[in-house]
Design an enzyme around this catalytic site. Structure first.
Site, short mmCIF file in Angstrom:
data_model
loop_
_atom_site.label_atom_id
_atom_site.label_comp_id
_atom_site.label_asym_id
_atom_site.label_seq_id
_atom_site.Cartn_x
_atom_site.Cartn_y
_atom_site.Cartn_z
N HIS A 349 0.85 -1.20 0.00
CA HIS A 349 0.00 0.00 0.00
C HIS A 349 0.87 1.24 0.00
O HIS A 349 0.68 2.17 -0.80
CB HIS A 349 -0.91 -0.03 1.23
CG HIS A 349 -1.62 1.28 1.51
ND1 HIS A 349 -0.96 2.38 2.04
CD2 HIS A 349 -2.91 1.67 1.37
CE1 HIS A 349 -1.81 3.36 2.20
NE2 HIS A 349 -3.00 2.96 1.79
N ASN A 350 1.86 1.27 0.89
CA ASN A 350 2.72 2.45 0.98
C ASN A 350 3.58 2.60 -0.27
O ASN A 350 3.89 3.73 -0.69
CB ASN A 350 3.60 2.36 2.22
CG ASN A 350 2.82 2.63 3.50
OD1 ASN A 350 1.59 2.60 3.50
ND2 ASN A 350 3.51 2.88 4.59
N GLU A 353 1.49 4.09 -2.81
CA GLU A 353 1.35 5.49 -2.40
C GLU A 353 2.56 6.31 -2.82
O GLU A 353 2.42 7.44 -3.33
CB GLU A 353 1.19 5.52 -0.87
CG GLU A 353 1.17 6.88 -0.23
CD GLU A 353 1.18 6.75 1.29
OE1 GLU A 353 2.02 7.39 1.93
OE2 GLU A 353 0.35 5.99 1.83
#
Length: 628
Positions: A349-350, A353
């Protein structure tokens, strides 16, 4: 020992099951203990008399003794009359809790009417209300709330001890505590005592929020003792050695079946190790990613727990209650999988991102410096993009940043162009190498931050090589149109890169990840929520590879030319666009059925005798050539 009582339709079974799960004790339904004679009578439509019920109640009373001696249980039973409850009360009052689920006749009748698989004549419900005798010993709980909220209220009322604990009163810890307390959880919070630096942090936090049901501690033993067993403790401390240190301190204070939840950005390999180590002490462990920042923590984050499913089921009412909700009102929290899978997908996820942020930075660079657009004009352009299926949280905050002024000057122009990072992007790159998975866009986003951090070197190089950037020689409207399509294509590729690596991890680690469900919990509360993520929920119901979905194939076939145009013109004009370029190169490599890797294999065999496979021979065979 707990009895959950109430009339038909009050939710006894649902609440009793959830409560049993939260307390890690067995659930029983009183109806399962009726003798055959009662079952035959009920099957024929005849009501039971008190004489019919007495043997059944006595049997339950004996079972209650056994269950209590074995560690307790939750029993769902109507227990409408006081004399019924006296028969059931076969153990001392201090060992028995009675929960009465209360609601109006109209509310319960409406719920029964809405049930598709259950019908109860309103006259029978009316007779049950007539028979109901309120219990002075029972804990009264209104059913006019969500099941998770009912569980929180029950747990809070049942004990003078708290139901949940949080360690670490930083920004995230404090806001999660407020969120949880606002959702009726009786809470203990702890922060370490460091003389002259961190003194009375937890106590000061509690003092600032006197209306919340929170106890504050800087003594770890007292903190642990304040919680009801089995304990649920969320760690919100810095990833790395700090997590190991607090676990080492906690372990001798905890008992069997207590649970530690690491809610920080820990490396998934560390989570695997801690899970195994704590299992040796019969202590449960969950590694949970939490996304949403300060606002999300307080109003509803996306939560990604991994570890024991049994342990997750116990804390699900707590976590799902504080999580953000998707478009259908379902919590943006789900059981991800075993071991460190929760922290793994948070790492990815990061990484996604990182690349999404870098793409927007590149868009800004091309518009501001390449096209000479003013910040407000860029903001208005990006607002238009939001209406074209590109809306996202990161796009929204970028627009806001472009309009933030300080002393009537753009604040952005005063911020040093050297990006920081906390490690999760780099971990994603390391994991990709470990798994043998391509991670082009994410890895290049990490490297872009590394280059940006070398500010002094960049200034020196700029003086040495001179100004390479030139205005983009293209009609502005035409370039912006291509840029929008290129941005859309690059975002799709970036998400595909991240999810493909999760697929590789799921296969190699046997995690059985559900990519549609992961997409769903990322539709709200988290930093990468977007219209694209909303669409991916359904895409992943049809395929486990994003770039194979027909709708995605159609989009990329239409947009890849614009992506190529943007990359070519930007590079020719001297603008670094690492993630746009990376997305283009990944896509071209991905769809290339016959690559130049045969030359690489020949080179490896030439100097290192590493062998190679042949297209005209079985792939199970390897070959080596004496090249000279």
């Amino acid at each position: 020992m707990i009895i959950v009582m109430g009339v038909s339709g009050s939710g006894k079974t649902t609440i009793a099951k959830l409560l049993a799960g939260a307390l890690s004790i067995p659930f029983y339904d009183a109806d399962d203990f009726h003798p055959e004679s009662n079952i035959r009578k009920l099957s024929s439509g005849q009501p039971l008399t008190d004489q019919d019920r007495q043997p059944w109640l006595e049997t339950l009373g004996e079972e209650i003794k056994t269950w209590e001696a074995s560690g307790g249980a939750v029993l769902a039973c109507s227990a409408l009359k006081e004399k019924y409850r006296r028969t059931l009360s076969s153990i001392p009052d201090e060992q028995l809790s009675i929960i009465q689920l209360s609601g109006s006749f109209d509310l319960i009748n409406r719920r029964l009417t809405e049930r598709k698989d259950h019908f109860l004549d309103p006259s029978i419900l009316k007779s049950q209300f007539d028979d109901l005798e309120e219990s002075s010993k029972a804990i009264q709980v209104s059913i006019d709330q969500k099941p998770e909220e009912i569980i929180q209220e029950i747990l809070s009322k049942m004990s003078s001890k708290t139901a949940f604990g949080i360690i670490g009163m930083g920004v995230m810890g404090q806001n999660l505590a407020i969120n949880m307390a606002n959702n009726k959880v009786k809470l203990s919070v702890f922060n370490r005592h460091v003389a002259g630096k961190e003194e009375g942090v937890a106590q000061d936090f509690v003092a600032k929020h006197p209306n919340l049901n929170i106890l504050g501690f800087d003594n770890l033993s007292a903190f642990v003792d304040s919680m009801a067993a089995p304990r649920n403790i969320l760690l919100m401390v810095q990833a790395g050695t700090a997590v190991d240190a607090i676990i080492d301190e906690l372990t001798p204070l905890l008992g069997p079946d207590d649970l530690i939840i690491d809610g920080g950005n820990s490396n998934y390999l560390d989570t695997n190790r801690r899970d195994q180590a704590l299992a040796m002490h019969d202590i449960n462990f969950i590694g949970s990613g939490i996304s949403g920042g300060e606002e999300g923590a307080r109003k509803g984050p996306s939560i990604m727990p991994g570890g024991s499913r049994t342990a997750y089921n116990r804390i699900a009412p707590f976590l799902e209650n504080i999580a953000a909700k998707d478009a259908n009102g379902k919590a943006c929290c789900t059981y991800v999988g075993p071991e460190g899978s929760g922290h793994f997908i948070k790492m990815v996820h990061n990484g996604i991102e990182y690349a999404e942020m870098q793409l927007l930075a590149e868009v800004y660079e091309l518009m501001r410096n390449g096209l000479g657009m003013q910040p407000e004009a860029i903001a208005k352009t990006l607002e238009h993009w939001k209406t074209k299926g590109l809306d996202s949280y990161l796009l929204e905050i970028t627009i806001n940043i472009l309009r933030k002024e300080e002393n009537r000057e753009l604040l952005l122009d005063k911020i040093l162009d050297a990006a920081s990072q906390k490690g999760t992007g780099g971990w994603s790159t390391e994991a990709a190498i470990r798994l043998g998975a391509p991670l082009n866009t994410i890895a290049d986003a990490v490297m872009a931050r590394n280059i940006s951090a070398q500010k002094e070197t960049r200034i020196a190089a700029n003086e040495l090589y001179g100004q390479i950037k030139q205005p983009i020689a293209e009609d502005r409207d035409s370039f912006i149109s291509a840029l929008m399509e290129g941005y859309s294509a690059a975002r799709i590729v970036n998400h595909a890169v991240g999810f493909d690596m999760m697929k590789e991890a799921s296969n190699q680690y046997n995690w059985d990840l559900d990519f549609s469900e992961i997409s769903r919990i990322w539709t709200n509360g988290c930093i990468i929520r977007s219209e694209l993520m909303n669409a991916m929920v359904n895409f992943f119901k049809d395929t486990d590879r994003l770039l194979f979905h027909p709708a995605v194939v159609k989009s990329l076939n239409e947009q890849q030319a614009s992506l190529a145009k943007i990359v070519g013109q930007a590079v020719a004009s001297g603008y670094p666009i690492p993630v746009f370029s990376s997305a283009m190169n990944f896509f071209l490599g991905y769809v290339n059925g016959l690559s130049s890797a045969n030359m690489l294999q020949a080179q490896r065999d030439y100097f290192g005798a590493h062998t190679y496979k042949r297209i005209d021979q079985p792939l199970s065979e390897s070959f080596h050539t004496e090249w000279t």
